[in-house]
Scaffold this motif. Structure first.
Motif, PDB file in Angstrom:
ATOM      1  N   ARG A 118      34.956  34.013  43.782  1.00 20.08           N
ATOM      2  CA  ARG A 118      36.167  34.812  43.950  1.00 20.08           C
ATOM      3  C   ARG A 118      35.882  36.256  43.542  1.00 20.08           C
ATOM      4  NH1 ARG A 118      41.288  32.314  41.380  1.00 20.08           N
ATOM      5  NH2 ARG A 118      41.208  33.687  39.589  1.00 20.08           N
ATOM      6  N   GLY A 119      35.164  36.411  42.455  1.00 20.80           N
ATOM      7  CA  GLY A 119      34.835  37.756  42.012  1.00 20.80           C
ATOM      8  C   GLY A 119      33.762  38.392  42.872  1.00 20.80           C
ATOM      9  N   GLN A 141      32.038  52.030  52.751  1.00 23.00           N
ATOM     10  CA  GLN A 141      32.492  50.650  52.842  1.00 23.00           C
ATOM     11  C   GLN A 141      31.976  49.903  51.612  1.00 23.00           C
ATOM     12  OE1 GLN A 141      30.549  48.526  55.949  1.00 23.00           O
ATOM     13  NE2 GLN A 141      31.742  46.662  55.657  1.00 23.00           N
ATOM     14  N   VAL A 142      32.873  49.210  50.933  1.00 19.87           N
ATOM     15  CA  VAL A 142      32.415  48.370  49.831  1.00 19.87           C
ATOM     16  C   VAL A 142      31.697  47.199  50.476  1.00 19.87           C
ATOM     17  CG1 VAL A 142      33.058  47.143  47.753  1.00 19.87           C
ATOM     18  CG2 VAL A 142      34.410  49.080  48.510  1.00 19.87           C
ATOM     19  N   ALA A 143      30.392  47.098  50.237  1.00 23.46           N
ATOM     20  CA  ALA A 143      29.592  46.195  51.045  1.00 23.46           C
ATOM     21  C   ALA A 143      29.209  44.919  50.306  1.00 23.46           C
ATOM     22  CB  ALA A 143      28.323  46.896  51.511  1.00 23.46           C
ATOM     23  N   ARG A 144      29.041  45.019  49.023  1.00 25.19           N
ATOM     24  CA  ARG A 144      28.460  43.876  48.332  1.00 25.19           C
ATOM     25  C   ARG A 144      28.835  43.974  46.874  1.00 25.19           C
ATOM     26  NH1 ARG A 144      22.938  42.334  46.604  1.00 25.19           N
ATOM     27  NH2 ARG A 144      22.771  40.123  47.055  1.00 25.19           N
ATOM     28  N   GLN A 145      28.974  42.821  46.248  1.00 26.01           N
ATOM     29  CA  GLN A 145      29.223  42.816  44.816  1.00 26.01           C
ATOM     30  C   GLN A 145      28.380  41.721  44.208  1.00 26.01           C
ATOM     31  OE1 GLN A 145      32.930  44.377  43.385  1.00 26.01           O
ATOM     32  NE2 GLN A 145      33.393  42.366  42.610  1.00 26.01           N
ATOM     33  N   GLU A 146      27.735  42.013  43.109  1.00 20.41           N
ATOM     34  CA  GLU A 146      26.942  40.978  42.467  1.00 20.41           C
ATOM     35  C   GLU A 146      27.201  41.020  40.972  1.00 20.41           C
ATOM     36  OE1 GLU A 146      22.664  42.472  43.026  1.00 20.41           O
ATOM     37  OE2 GLU A 146      23.924  43.700  44.272  1.00 20.41           O
ATOM     38  N   ALA A 147      26.700  40.004  40.286  1.00 17.93           N
ATOM     39  CA  ALA A 147      26.955  39.916  38.852  1.00 17.93           C
ATOM     40  C   ALA A 147      26.144  40.966  38.116  1.00 17.93           C
ATOM     41  CB  ALA A 147      26.587  38.522  38.356  1.00 17.93           C
ATOM     42  N   ARG A 148      26.745  41.468  37.032  1.00 17.93           N
ATOM     43  CA  ARG A 148      26.013  42.375  36.160  1.00 17.93           C
ATOM     44  C   ARG A 148      25.897  41.673  34.824  1.00 17.93           C
ATOM     45  NH1 ARG A 148      28.394  47.110  33.256  1.00 17.93           N
ATOM     46  NH2 ARG A 148      30.301  46.548  34.319  1.00 17.93           N
ATOM     47  N   ARG A 200      25.291  52.146  44.022  1.00 17.63           N
ATOM     48  CA  ARG A 200      25.567  51.005  43.144  1.00 17.63           C
ATOM     49  C   ARG A 200      26.249  51.483  41.869  1.00 17.63           C
ATOM     50  NH1 ARG A 200      22.851  46.358  43.468  1.00 17.63           N
ATOM     51  NH2 ARG A 200      21.972  46.422  41.399  1.00 17.63           N
ATOM     52  N   THR A 201      27.345  50.856  41.536  1.00 21.27           N
ATOM     53  CA  THR A 201      28.139  51.302  40.408  1.00 21.27           C
ATOM     54  C   THR A 201      28.500  50.111  39.532  1.00 21.27           C
ATOM     55  OG1 THR A 201      29.134  52.780  42.007  1.00 21.27           O
ATOM     56  CG2 THR A 201      30.132  52.718  39.826  1.00 21.27           C
ATOM     57  N   PRO A 202      28.387  50.233  38.241  1.00 22.95           N
ATOM     58  CA  PRO A 202      28.859  49.155  37.371  1.00 22.95           C
ATOM     59  C   PRO A 202      30.381  49.082  37.402  1.00 22.95           C
ATOM     60  CG  PRO A 202      28.104  51.004  36.066  1.00 22.95           C
ATOM     61  CD  PRO A 202      27.783  51.335  37.479  1.00 22.95           C
ATOM     62  N   THR A 203      30.895  47.934  37.756  1.00 20.60           N
ATOM     63  CA  THR A 203      32.350  47.779  37.813  1.00 20.60           C
ATOM     64  C   THR A 203      32.760  46.546  37.029  1.00 20.60           C
ATOM     65  OG1 THR A 203      32.115  46.553  39.858  1.00 20.60           O
ATOM     66  CG2 THR A 203      32.602  48.890  40.064  1.00 20.60           C
ATOM     67  N   VAL A 204      34.059  46.318  36.989  1.00 20.88           N
ATOM     68  CA  VAL A 204      34.594  45.143  36.327  1.00 20.88           C
ATOM     69  C   VAL A 204      35.367  44.369  37.377  1.00 20.88           C
ATOM     70  CG1 VAL A 204      36.216  44.369  34.586  1.00 20.88           C
ATOM     71  CG2 VAL A 204      34.710  46.283  34.093  1.00 20.88           C
ATOM     72  N   CYS A 205      35.147  43.056  37.393  1.00 23.94           N
ATOM     73  CA  CYS A 205      35.845  42.218  38.373  1.00 23.94           C
ATOM     74  C   CYS A 205      37.312  42.104  37.974  1.00 23.94           C
ATOM     75  CB  CYS A 205      35.191  40.838  38.420  1.00 23.94           C
ATOM     76  SG  CYS A 205      36.130  39.659  39.381  1.00 23.94           S
ATOM     77  N   ILE A 206      38.216  42.250  38.941  1.00 21.32           N
ATOM     78  CA  ILE A 206      39.640  42.179  38.603  1.00 21.32           C
ATOM     79  C   ILE A 206      40.326  41.032  39.330  1.00 21.32           C
ATOM     80  CG2 ILE A 206      39.847  44.592  37.976  1.00 21.32           C
ATOM     81  CD1 ILE A 206      41.170  45.021  40.748  1.00 21.32           C
ATOM     82  N   HIS A 207      39.564  39.972  39.592  1.00 21.48           N
ATOM     83  CA  HIS A 207      40.181  38.856  40.296  1.00 21.48           C
ATOM     84  C   HIS A 207      40.649  37.747  39.362  1.00 21.48           C
ATOM     85  CE1 HIS A 207      39.333  40.754  44.065  1.00 21.48           C
ATOM     86  NE2 HIS A 207      38.100  40.971  43.653  1.00 21.48           N
ATOM     87  N   CYS A 208      40.488  37.936  38.062  1.00 20.68           N
ATOM     88  CA  CYS A 208      41.177  37.098  37.092  1.00 20.68           C
ATOM     89  C   CYS A 208      41.149  37.868  35.789  1.00 20.68           C
ATOM     90  CB  CYS A 208      40.560  35.707  36.954  1.00 20.68           C
ATOM     91  SG  CYS A 208      39.051  35.658  35.972  1.00 20.68           S
ATOM     92  N   SER A 209      41.616  37.261  34.719  1.00 14.04           N
ATOM     93  CA  SER A 209      41.778  38.039  33.492  1.00 14.04           C
ATOM     94  C   SER A 209      40.496  38.129  32.664  1.00 14.04           C
ATOM     95  CB  SER A 209      42.894  37.413  32.650  1.00 14.04           C
ATOM     96  OG  SER A 209      42.533  36.091  32.304  1.00 14.04           O
ATOM     97  N   PHE A 217      30.574  28.752  42.503  1.00 16.34           N
ATOM     98  CA  PHE A 217      29.604  29.717  41.964  1.00 16.34           C
ATOM     99  C   PHE A 217      28.416  29.869  42.914  1.00 16.34           C
ATOM    100  CE2 PHE A 217      31.635  27.316  38.548  1.00 16.34           C
ATOM    101  CZ  PHE A 217      32.357  28.335  37.960  1.00 16.34           C
ATOM    102  N   SER A 218      28.605  29.441  44.166  1.00 13.36           N
ATOM    103  CA  SER A 218      27.467  29.359  45.082  1.00 13.36           C
ATOM    104  C   SER A 218      26.895  30.731  45.408  1.00 13.36           C
ATOM    105  CB  SER A 218      27.890  28.653  46.367  1.00 13.36           C
ATOM    106  OG  SER A 218      28.928  29.387  46.990  1.00 13.36           O
ATOM    107  N   GLY A 219      27.721  31.777  45.325  1.00  3.98           N
ATOM    108  CA  GLY A 219      27.225  33.109  45.678  1.00  3.98           C
ATOM    109  C   GLY A 219      26.063  33.540  44.815  1.00  3.98           C
ATOM    110  N   ASN A 220      26.024  33.033  43.583  1.00  5.14           N
ATOM    111  CA  ASN A 220      24.929  33.422  42.696  1.00  5.14           C
ATOM    112  C   ASN A 220      23.573  32.961  43.213  1.00  5.14           C
ATOM    113  OD1 ASN A 220      26.445  34.656  40.494  1.00  5.14           O
ATOM    114  ND2 ASN A 220      27.337  32.623  40.331  1.00  5.14           N
ATOM    115  N   LEU A 221      23.578  32.002  44.154  1.00  4.44           N
ATOM    116  CA  LEU A 221      22.309  31.542  44.713  1.00  4.44           C
ATOM    117  C   LEU A 221      21.537  32.719  45.294  1.00  4.44           C
ATOM    118  CD1 LEU A 221      23.331  28.246  46.529  1.00  4.44           C
ATOM    119  CD2 LEU A 221      21.859  28.456  44.528  1.00  4.44           C
ATOM    120  N   SER A 222      22.267  33.652  45.925  1.00  2.74           N
ATOM    121  CA  SER A 222      21.524  34.757  46.537  1.00  2.74           C
ATOM    122  C   SER A 222      20.950  35.688  45.482  1.00  2.74           C
ATOM    123  CB  SER A 222      22.382  35.514  47.546  1.00  2.74           C
ATOM    124  OG  SER A 222      23.682  35.635  47.096  1.00  2.74           O
TER     125      SER A 222
END
Lengths: 333, 191, 814
Positions: C261-262, C241-248, C219-228, C190-195
């Motif tokens: 992963r997400g 270019q898809v450049a960045r993804q962060e939590a919503r 910036r667009t609200p999306t849903v992560c599809i890397h698990c269920s 979960f280290s990415g959340n540090l940023s």
């Protein structure tokens, strides 16, 4: 006899065509250079140079402008009433040019033993002819504005119609004293009547009223409400481009000369003058009137619409009527 | 509300007409007088007015005193540009220095407002008095980084952003920048 | 319910609410650095100062530490408070470096915003600035300690919230340092959340370094599809270019955070080698040409000789249109799952998730007892582990019944159980902890059918039964990877039984892939990938259409796959990835990713969520221009915009020529899946998605039968194919930055088996298979059930050759 008649006929027409050509050439060339002179003088009044890039002192500017306008795209707006839209510039230009037909530009001369009057046509109701054509000229602006189907054009056209209808009255009334003095509607007769004294000195009030209302009639500043560019874009000719716009433009400057000619004929003794030949005197007088009008343009601001109407209806028309009465009284006693 | 332009209210109609006529005559006299004055126009191609160095015209990208590109591609100029004529892509050099991989100004769109210069934190983007940039082909007005880069520091010749920034680059490591202390020794127990 | 006045406005808040939260409810945003809704307050940064005009302690107070009490009167705009905050910011900025232009946080930096809004501009302090050495924290997080303002958010998030210990606070006083004792890759997934959590630029995203600024991103609200789980994300796109993804933030699903992963799995969408051109036999062709070619080839074949294989990673639109295409043309399929077992498990999970029983990810932390059966949260669905930790932090007991050496970032109990015995253990635990006295009818009969403790064998920990018996809100988390379909049913009945025993029980399934739920709704049991491939290998099928499916990555029997592909005469692949299958396709049709087409995804609890299209597609400017400036060619149309939504392409393959709009797609769902009918338009879906209203399934309750544990176990070692956090989920394996985080290939064996086989930890072992030997490093695990071998489905490991079990004599030391 038949030969004589034919000869007379051919020579008569030849002379007529020559006169027409000379007048047309003079008017168009003058109109073109009048534009340049106006721009130069306005420039100088505003402490700048005016056009000075095309040729020496910008002398080729009229040709540059003509080439530009001829080569520009002729745009007809989709929503315009096509036929009227295409015709109205011609109406303006033609009526302006036709008015010059009755202006005498010199005394009768004799060519090969024939008397040739230096006027395109001397009709005995020349003055009425002038009024008729100047009324027709309104159609050019009004129809051009209406047929463009644009709000600015329409407003310009309506203003033009209202303004011209109002000032035509004053224009007509101001000339009645002149007719009374000359005793004729013929412009040749009117010029002849001024052999001793130009009417300007006899009828200064009529001169002033005529000058003012004639300027209103040809939509010159300070009466250029129909094309008031800072309110209406370009007024009734907003949607015109290329040579069709050029025709409006031409019409305006021919009008200016016609006005100069009329003022010369009615008030300044027409072609009469010492030393120089008649046509030259007339041309000088026309140029003088035009210069004064340019000076006025460089000095006065545009009237407000209510001021325009007030001046026309409440000042000029009563003044012209009174002038008729006074002139009548003077002539009677 | 009525605004009186004449000092004194005319006392009667005759005086009113007189005042009016005088005012008009004064106007005509003035324009007539101007007609004979020498025009004040400076005629452009023959006479080029010397411009102050802070005149806002053609934009350049300057270099720091060491000759390095000043632009760090921070996107502030493109953000502040009211006509969006600046675009770029930031990237990283091997030594950690941030720079513009490409930098493009569309001078066909530029309104020379100078906001980019104001926003630039590194004094890189600067406006120069050179304004004669007309082209017949509008695409020639799209300048790339190589067209924009100059070999001097412009109006701010001495500034070197990376000497102050605190990030590690070839110009300096931690504690080697202007006004910096030596890096903290986390493991020290000294008070 | 205390009532207080903030800035002359009255508000009533729940008891225990802090003033900063109460102000937020009024829409007043008090500056903060250390306070975070997910982490709570510590009062470290002093920037949330307000003036208390009336209350227990008057004067300047920290609003994050101050509990709202009745009659309190607070001013946030009082001169004294404003000045206090301004000074705080000024001294926080005293050591802050002058590097905003080269800092990736600039533009969405809390410190920057507060400094500007607080009016601080010039540094008045003439002294030198403190500096820190930085650390290399691995491929995901960039470290720049100079920027730190000592708010402690990172350490609190990393240690308290996530439960990992390798990043924390070092040093004292002015030397306080946030980092690791030695540089190195961060252990937490979960280290990415540090940023996101860092209020300034100490931690920034390394893979997105220097790509752009927040204000330039689409910036667009999306849903992560890397698990269920279907966590909510915000996707940033720049220059195609898809450049960045962060939590919503989503209270119902993922809360404030997102796993690595997400967060970093999106790079597949903008890979340089992503196929963007249609191809016929490997030769680039126009989309229309390739489509026409494929159609004419398909039409020449009998419909029964064509089979379609879809994938649960596709959006619901694609699944529904694929299903419709197959039905209209009479093709076989579509197959969404590898075998009947997998399909059955998902179907069971889909049908048993009744309203009232299903809990969302966000509700997990309310549980007081969690029983995990056959699931490995940190590897299968990392955010579930984070949610479980929050429950455990609040005192819930977490018990894992699983054969694998499950590790979780908190204290839990593990009962290593052989896969075959999972159901029995669950049954015994239920029987032991629930008194049959209060049960009625079917529940009592079900309870009676549960097995008791066997005479021999290991005793179940009594503590588990005690805790379950005492719990008020137990939740059963059931995986669908290694468990049998019966256990999936059993988990639902177990939750129902707990309900019957007057507990507020919940049920939580973990499914295999992002849209497995929708695939489960649409799938038919008679068409699964293995059956289709078998038919192809036998020559019954001449053409295969693979819709966003790469069987080389997902299908567990490589030999059958190769046989089938060798036999068929036409392979049509529709995909957005450069997969082995797409490279072998006779006709390849490029499709759009989720970021280009958008789509509906249904997560494991039946939550219908719409992921909006983030951009129009096309080759990234970075590619078209190389490293240099973009080409100076101007024109309409985007380069590389040939890909189309897979659903549309399949529909056109099936002969439907009309462009299919969203509304029509919706009708197609409802044709097949009546449960999807009546969904609101995607634009009107609530922000947290909409849980499907499942039909009444009372008839299926308490029907699960527990097959007896086979007494005569074979001596073979069962292969358990497992997921890893990184490296097994198909899409995220196309993210270059995650590659170094993938596990080494290994085979997990229990200590018992290792001793029997004579293997020590770290030994290389060779496993003999039908297709030759596979060599692996052995990992001997203490907390692992005997009789099983754990094989991660990593790309570098040929797990597809290993089969379902291996004989002990086929394993030897290399």
């Amino acid at each position: 006899m038949i030969d004589m008649d034919l000869q007379t006929w051919i020579i008569g027409y030849g002379v007529l065509i020559l006169k027409l050509g000379a007048v047309l050439l003079f008017l168009l060339l003058m109109a073109a250079y009048l534009v340049l002179v106006e721009r130069k003088l306005l420039g100088r009044i505003q402490v700048r140079y005016g056009p000075n890039r095309a040729g020496k002192y910008g002398l080729l500017q009229p040709f540059a402008d003509t080439i530009k306008m001829m080569t520009k795209e002729d745009i007809v707006p989709d929503a315009a009433d096509r036929i009227i839209f295409l015709l109205s510039p011609a109406v303006v230009a033609i009526t302006a040019l036709l008015m010059f037909a009755v202006i005498p530009f010199g005394p009768d001369i004799t060519v090969y033993g024939r008397r040739v009057p230096l006027v395109v046509t001397d009709i005995n109701v020349g003055l009425l002819f002038i009024f008729a054509l100047s009324s027709l000229g309104v159609y050019g602006a009004a129809l051009g504005g209406w047929s463009s189907n644009s709000k600015y054009s329409l407003l310009g056209g309506i203003r033009g119609a209202a303004q011209m209808v109002s000032y035509e009255l004053a224009l007509g009334l101001s000339l009645i004293p002149v007719v009374m003095e000359a005793g004729s509607f013929s412009l040749v007769e009117i010029v002849n009547a001024q052999a001793e004294l130009p009417f300007m000195l006899l009828e200064p009030v009529a001169f002033a009223i005529f000058f003012i209302s004639a300027m209103a009639e040809i939509k010159r500043i300070p009466f250029d409400l129909p094309e008031a560019e800072n309110e209406l874009g370009a007024g009734f000719h907003t949607e015109y481009s290329g040579m069709r716009f050029g025709l409006f433009f031409l019409g305006e400057y021919v009008h200016m000369q016609v006005l100069g000619g009329l003022i010369a004929v009615f008030f300044l003794g027409g072609w009469r003058g010492p030393l120089l030949p008649g046509p030259v005197w007339l041309a000088l007088k026309i140029v003088l009137v035009c210069l004064v009008m340019i000076w006025i343009r460089g000095t006065l601001p545009r009237l407000r619409y209510d001021q325009l109407m007030n001046l026309g209806w409440k000042v000029l028309i009563p003044a012209a009527l009174l002038n008729v009465v006074f002139t009548g009284a003077r002539l009677l006693w | 509300m009525r605004v009186d332009l004449i000092d004194k209210e005319p006392s009667g109609p005759i005086q009113a007409v007189w005042e009016g006529a005088r005012a008009i005559a004064a106007g005509f006299a003035l324009t007539l007088k101007h007609l004979f004055r020498k025009p004040i126009t400076e005629e452009y191609p023959e006479f080029k007015r010397p411009l102050p160095s802070r005149t806002r015209a053609r934009i350049v990208l300057t270099r720091d005193p060491d000759g390095g590109e000043r632009c760090v591609a921070c996107y502030l100029c493109s953000a502040v540009c009211p006509v969006s004529c600046i675009s770029m892509q930031s990237a990283e050099r091997e030594d950690g220095r941030r720079y513009a991989a490409w930098f493009r100004i569309n001078f066909a769109r530029c309104i020379y407002c100078g906001l980019c210069e104001e926003a630039c934190p590194t004094s890189s983007i600067q406006l120069t008095p050179m304004f004669e940039t007309c082209e017949r082909d509008i695409l020639k007005l799209v300048y790339e980084k190589e067209d924009l880069l100059v070999n001097h520091g412009g109006k701010d010749p001495d500034y070197n952003f990376y000497k102050h920034a605190g990030v590690v680059t070839a110009i300096g490591g931690k504690g080697e920048h202007a006004g910096e202390d030596q890096p903290v020794n986390v493991r020290s127990n000294m008070p | 319910m205390p009532k207080l006045i903030i800035d002359d406005r009255e508000i009533e808040v729940a008891t225990g609410t802090k003033v900063i939260e109460a102000a937020a409810q009024l829409g007043i945003s008090i500056p903060r650095f250390c306070y975070h809704p997910a982490l709570g307050s510590v009062g470290a940064c002093r920037v949330c100062a307000v003036k208390v005009l009336e209350g227990p302690a008057k004067g300047i107070q920290m609003s994050c530490m101050l509990e709202a009490v009745d009659g309190m009167q607070v001013s946030t705009a009082d001169r004294e408070a404003v000045e206090f905050r301004r000074y705080v910011i000024e001294w926080l900025m005293m050591n802050h470096p002058h590097d905003c232009p080269v800092c990736d946080e600039g533009g969405h930096c809390l410190l920057q915003d507060m400094t500007v809004s607080g009016g601080h501009g010039l540094r008045r302090f003439p002294g030198k600035k403190r500096t820190y050495p930085d650390q290399d924290l691995g491929p995901l997080v960039q470290h720049e300690m100079n920027r730190c303002i000592h708010c402690y958010r990172c350490a609190r998030f990393y240690q308290q919230f996530c439960g990992y210990r390798d990043l924390g606070v070092l040093g004292i006083g002015n030397r306080t340092y946030f980092g690791r004792t030695a540089g190195g890759r961060l252990e937490s997934p979960f280290s990415g959340n540090l940023s996101d959590i860092c209020p300034t630029g100490v931690f920034t995203d390394k893979p997105s370094r220097f790509i752009g600024r927040r204000w330039d991103y689409q910036r667009t609200p999306t849903v992560c599809i890397h698990c269920s789980l279907g966590c909510h994300a915000v996707t940033s796109v720049r220059y195609r270019q898809v450049a960045r993804q962060e939590a919503r933030m989503s209270a119902a699903v993922n809360g404030w955070f997102l796993c690595d992963r997400g967060r970093y799995g999106f790079f597949y969408a903008s890979r340089a080698d992503r196929p963007r051109q249609a191809a016929i036999k490997g030769e680039t062709a126009g989309m229309e040409e390739a489509l026409a070619h494929a159609r004419s080839r398909l039409e020449a074949l009998a419909p029964a000789a064509v089979a379609v294989i879809g994938s649960p990673r596709s959006s619901t639109e694609v699944l529904a249109l694929t299903e419709r295409a197959a039905r209209l043309r009479g093709w076989r399929g579509p197959a969404f799952f590898a075998d009947v077992g997998a399909a059955l498990k998902v179907k069971a999970a889909v049908s048993r998730l009744e309203a009232g029983l299903a809990v969302s990810l966000g509700e997990i932390d309310q549980a007081d007892f969690i029983l995990i059966v056959g699931a490995d949260p940190i590897n299968e669905a990392p955010m579930l582990a984070l949610a479980l930790r929050q429950a455990a932090q609040k005192g819930a007991g977490v018990w894992v019944v699983d054969p694998r050496p499950v590790s979780l970032p908190f204290e839990f109990a593990h009962i290593p159980t052989a896969p075959k015995a999972l159901g029995a253990v669950l049954g015994r635990l239920l029987r032991k902890s629930i008194e049959p006295a209060g049960l009625d009818g079917p529940a009592a009969r079900f309870h009676a059918s549960l097995p008791g403790d066997p005479a021999s064998g290991p005793e179940l920990p009594a503590r588990a039964a005690e805790l379950l018996a005492a719990s008020r809100r137990p939740i059963i988390v059931c995986g669908t990877g290694i468990v049998a379909a019966e256990w999936v049913e059993l988990a639902a009945d177990a939750a129902l039984l707990l309900r019957a025993a007057q507990k507020k029980a919940g049920l939580f399934y973990v499914l295999a892939e992002a849209n497995a739920f929708a695939a489960g709704l649409l799938t038919q049991l008679d068409s699964t990938t293995d059956r289709v491939l078998k038919a192809a290998a036998e020559g019954d099928i001449q053409a295969l259409v693979l819709v966003e499916n790469d069987p080389f990555a997902t299908f567990p029997d490589r030999r059958l796959l190769e046989q089938a592909l060798a036999r068929i005469e036409l392979l049509i692949v529709l995909d957005y990835l450069d997969t082995p299958a797409s490279r072998r396709a006779h006709v390849f049709l490029p499709t759009q990713t989720l970021y280009e087409s958008g789509g509906i995804f249904i997560n494991q609890e039946g939550r219908v969520q719409y992921s909006a299209a983030a951009f129009a597609g096309g080759t990234p400017v970075r590619e078209t221009g190389g490293r240099d400036h973009p080409p100076r060619v101007y024109g309409s149309g985007l380069p590389g915009a040939a890909p189309q939504p897979a659903g549309q392409l399949v529909a056109r393959l099936a002969g439907e020529e009309i462009p299919i709009d969203i509304r029509a797609q919706r009708e197609y769902f409802s044709e097949q899946a009546s449960r999807l009918a009546g969904l609101p338009d995607t634009e009107r879906l609530p922000p947290d998605g909409l849980r499907l209203a499942l039909r009444n399934i009372s008839a299926e309750r308490f029907k699960s039968m527990l097959p007896p544990v086979p007494a005569a176990e074979s001596d073979d070692i069962e292969i358990i194919l497992t997921e890893r956090t990184f490296g097994t989920e198909e899409l995220s394996t196309y993210s270059a930055c995650l590659e170094t985080l993938e596990d080494e290939t290994f085979a997990g064996v229990s200590r018992q088996d290792a001793e029997a086989l004579g293997i020590r930890d770290g030994d290389r072992i060779a496993i003999r298979t039908e297709n030759g030997a596979v060599e692996l490093a052995a990992r001997v695990c203490d907390n692992m059930a005997a009789g099983a071998m754990m094989i991660p489905r990593l790309r570098r490991l040929p797990w597809q050759t290993l089969g379902k079990s291996i004989r002990r004599r086929d394993i030897r030391k290399a």
